[in-house]
Design an enzyme around this catalytic site. Structure first.
Site, PDB file in Angstrom:
ATOM      1  N   ASP A   1      -2.599   6.273  -3.568  1.00  0.00           N
ATOM      2  CA  ASP A   1      -1.363   5.608  -2.845  1.00  0.00           C
ATOM      3  C   ASP A   1      -0.689   4.567  -3.633  1.00  0.00           C
ATOM      4  O   ASP A   1      -1.272   4.580  -4.792  1.00  0.00           O
ATOM      5  CB  ASP A   1      -1.890   4.998  -1.318  1.00  0.00           C
TER       6      ASP A   1
ATOM      7  N   ASP B   1      -5.956   2.263  -3.338  1.00  0.00           N
ATOM      8  CA  ASP B   1      -7.388   2.130  -2.874  1.00  0.00           C
ATOM      9  C   ASP B   1      -7.601   3.174  -1.928  1.00  0.00           C
ATOM     10  O   ASP B   1      -8.478   3.276  -1.295  1.00  0.00           O
ATOM     11  CB  ASP B   1      -7.028   0.721  -2.017  1.00  0.00           C
TER      12      ASP B   1
ATOM     13  N   SER C   1       0.852  -1.293  -0.019  1.00  0.00           N
ATOM     14  CA  SER C   1       0.082   0.058   0.007  1.00  0.00           C
ATOM     15  C   SER C   1       0.666   1.335  -0.135  1.00  0.00           C
ATOM     16  O   SER C   1       1.542   1.559  -0.814  1.00  0.00           O
ATOM     17  CB  SER C   1      -0.912  -0.071   1.140  1.00  0.00           C
TER      18      SER C   1
END
Length: 450
Positions: free
Chosen positions: A244, A248, A105
């Site tokens: 990012d 998401d 992430s």
């Protein structure tokens, strides 16, 4: 949390904690549990989709993961570089038994992670994660088919276009006349997001859209929107959008260079959805860390808020249990459950742009519907974070601050989920007063528990 799974899959420094050997075992255990749990019976043997973001360790870990899955006897489709919500959508599109995203992430490029999804596109339940954990902790006695029983792999990098086509269908509004700057965080959105927005008619300037395996999230994206602000102001753009690494999350920047975080996005989209009759039960789900300004604004609009503990999995759980269709976090992880089964930065961008375009206004004007209260947080290191709730001195200090703030502020004290810390947060109209209150509580915690 277990030994391997945290709040969002299995994460660690690639090739240190998250080794190819561990990921191979994760592939075997995950495929075994998920394909046995799946009720898909529309093919001869189970199918699992695998996607990744562009960080350098992705190919290494993908190879190990896929090898483990093939050794169980499942077929694998490698999607290549794609967003996490793209994997969640494509699982349902392909009617697959499961899916896996390889990404850390918003973390640095040296980290990576393994995130599993079930056949419905939702992240795994605690019980399924525990089943995978238990297999990792014991001697491997899972099947090892031979000959024709070994799985096959198929590369489908074009599958992400199905996801982009689906995203386009979620709004009926074109974006013609909109000047948009997009910060792709040198991540999974780098190829997809600019193309999506241009296809809808926007004039797009893409920055941080040249991933090299090392530059993902480096001083860019949703956690570092500084350059995006500069670009928006220099170009006199209508809006800036920052994703990012796995796309998401979304953080926006308005035409005046002001940050529009997840709380404001929830407020803007929730208000519009209520007006259009699209907000189920007139309710938004968010976490206890959302700004008090969101709660005050939504209350004035006749919108209820359900609060959960911090973490998008808890937001999703409350949404599914309550039958709600909008939820998210201040970090920009927004869930539009009518369209996808996880937070989706590009989907959120489209829904936000839809509101701006259909209301024929600016993002800055829309953002004024919510007053952002100052928010101060201090982390206090302690020996035993579980004892704070039963300590009378701490309780009295918190009560004193709450009484002082009254209806114009709030205090939130909670233990960290991963570190020996107590997090002290306060909100209110006066930042200096908040600093004094937070430091007073923090000092009391240090005196009592350190």
């Amino acid at each position: 949390m277990g030994k391997y799974f945290g709040t969002d899959g299995v994460r660690g420094v690639a090739n240190r904690e998250l080794t190819p050997e561990l990921v191979y075992r994760l592939g075997r255990a995950g495929a075994y549990v998920l394909t046995n749990h799946s009720e898909k019976e529309n093919r001869e043997r189970p199918l699992v989709l695998v996607g990744r973001d562009p960080r350098i360790s992705g190919e290494m870990l993908e190879s190990a993961l896929v090898a483990g899955m093939l050794s169980i006897g499942v077929d694998v489709i490698r999607l290549g570089v794609v967003s996490t919500p793209g994997v969640a959508y494509l699982i349902r599109n392909f009617e697959a038994s499961a899916g896996v995203m390889i990404s850390a992430s918003h973390n640095p490029f040296s980290d990576n992670g393994i995130k599993f999804f079930g056949p419905d596109g939702f992240k795994l339940t605690d019980s399924l994660e525990e089943s995978i954990e238990s297999l990792l902790m014991e001697e491997d006695q899972m099947p090892r088919p031979e000959g024709e029983g070994i799985g096959r792999v198929n590369d489908r990098p074009d599958a992400s276009l199905k996801y982009i086509e689906y995203l386009r269908s979620t709004i009926q509004t074109d974006l013609c006349g909109m000047d948009i700057v997009v910060d792709c965080a040198n991540g999974a959105a780098s190829r997809l997001a600019p193309s999506l927005l241009r296809d809808l008619g926007a004039d797009v300037t893409a920055i941080n859209a040249d991933p090299d395996g090392f530059n993902i999230n480096v001083d860019c994206g949703s956690t570092h929107p500084e350059r995006l602000r500069q670009e928006v102001l220099q170009r006199n753009a209508h809006i800036g959008l920052a994703f990012d690494g796995d796309a998401d999350r979304l953080i926006a920047v308005d035409e005046k260079g002001e940050i529009v975080d997840g709380d404001r996005v929830l407020c803007i989209c929730g208000s519009f959805m209520k007006e259009m009759g699209e907000l189920k039960k007139d309710t938004i789900v968010t976490t206890v860390m959302s700004n008090i300004g969101l709660f005050k604004a939504t209350e004035s609009m006749g919108i209820r808020t359900e609060k959960t503990q911090v973490g998008d999995r808890y937001v999703m759980e409350a949404m599914r249990q309550g039958g709600y269709n909008l939820g998210g976090e201040q970090s920009g992880h927004i869930i539009f459950l009518d369209y996808n089964t996880t937070g989706d930065g590009m989907l959120t961008a489209l829904q936000l742009l839809r509101v701006v375009k259909e209301k024929a206004t600016t993002l800055n004007q829309l953002a004024q519907m919510m007053t952002q209260y100052p928010q101060i947080m201090v982390n206090v290191q302690v020996k035993d974070k579980e004892k704070w709730g039963e300590n009378e001195a701490i309780r009295q200090e918190i009560e004193r601050v709450e009484k002082s703030l009254g209806d114009e502020g709030r205090v939130l004290v909670r233990p960290s989920g991963t570190e020996p810390l107590i997090r002290v947060m306060a909100e209110g109209p006066d930042e200096k007063e908040l600093e004094s209150h937070v430091n007073a509580i923090a000092d009391t915690i240090r005196n009592e528990l350190s």
